[in-house]
Design an enzyme around this catalytic site. Structure first.
Site, PDB file in Angstrom:
ATOM      1  N   GLU A  27       6.409 -71.459  12.590  1.00 11.49           N
ATOM      2  CA  GLU A  27       5.387 -70.671  13.719  1.00 11.49           C
ATOM      3  C   GLU A  27       6.102 -69.946  14.809  1.00 11.49           C
ATOM      4  O   GLU A  27       5.603 -69.128  15.246  1.00 11.49           O
ATOM      5  CB  GLU A  27       4.713 -71.971  14.610  1.00 11.49           C
ATOM      6  CG  GLU A  27       3.687 -72.711  13.647  1.00 11.49           C
ATOM      7  CD  GLU A  27       2.291 -71.931  13.555  1.00 11.49           C
ATOM      8  OE1 GLU A  27       1.961 -70.968  13.939  1.00 11.49           O
ATOM      9  OE2 GLU A  27       1.486 -72.725  12.549  1.00 11.49           O
ATOM     10  N   ASP A  36      -2.374 -63.195  16.211  1.00  7.65           N
ATOM     11  CA  ASP A  36      -1.751 -63.764  15.119  1.00  7.65           C
ATOM     12  C   ASP A  36      -1.974 -62.720  13.987  1.00  7.65           C
ATOM     13  O   ASP A  36      -3.086 -61.701  14.312  1.00  7.65           O
ATOM     14  CB  ASP A  36      -2.112 -65.245  14.517  1.00  7.65           C
ATOM     15  CG  ASP A  36      -3.415 -65.421  14.165  1.00  7.65           C
ATOM     16  OD1 ASP A  36      -4.316 -64.171  13.962  1.00  7.65           O
ATOM     17  OD2 ASP A  36      -3.776 -66.584  13.856  1.00  7.65           O
TER      18      ASP A  36
END
Length: 155
Positions: A27, A36
């Protein structure tokens, strides 16, 4: 520290530690929101719930959010898997759930196979979850390969 080293250190604290090593490796951490790859506002270590563009967080706030979300993911694995799983498999599945959500895990062929006693088949299913927004993402390919390797330990 390499991912392998992080996993070894995480193993000292069990499945949650291993999962935390995998999640934080893949992550990354951002103290400000970003979009994202599919356009979802994200902060800290891949946190999306309740996140809006323009937010910022401290390291301590990110640590707390990571612990909370990872705990939820591990709880979902433990609640939905009918058979006890080894720590490495629990960690792999918690990382997966952290990424895709408990609902997707609950509806997955992966969970159905796991609960039918086909751990090898369940672990193999991880390799199918490499798409976001209809596109295969290299980061997901790498993450799922790591999760699958952990899932298959002892098979």
């Amino acid at each position: 520290m390499s991912l392998k080293q992080r996993i070894i250190v995480g193993a000292l604290t069990g499945a949650l530690g291993i999962a935390g090593a995998v999640v934080t490796w893949f992550e990354g951490r951002s103290l400000v929101t970003y979009l994202d790859p599919v356009g979802i506002p994200t902060i800290c270590d891949g946190i999306t719930s309740g996140v809006q563009l323009g937010q910022a967080a401290t390291e301590a706030e990110c640590d707390a959010l990571l612990a909370e979300e990872l705990g939820k993911a591990m709880g979902a694995v433990d609640r939905l898997a009918v058979h006890e799983q080894p720590d490495t498999r629990r960690a792999a599945l918690a990382s997966f759930v952290y990424n895709v959500g408990a609902g997707a895990f609950a509806r997955s062929t992966l969970l159905r196979l796991l609960n039918a006693g086909d751990a090898a088949g369940a672990c193999a299913e991880l390799s199918r979850w490499v798409y976001a927004g209809g596109k295969q993402l290299s980061g997901l390919v790498k993450r799922r390969a790591t999760e699958r390797e952990l899932c298959e330990v002892g098979l």
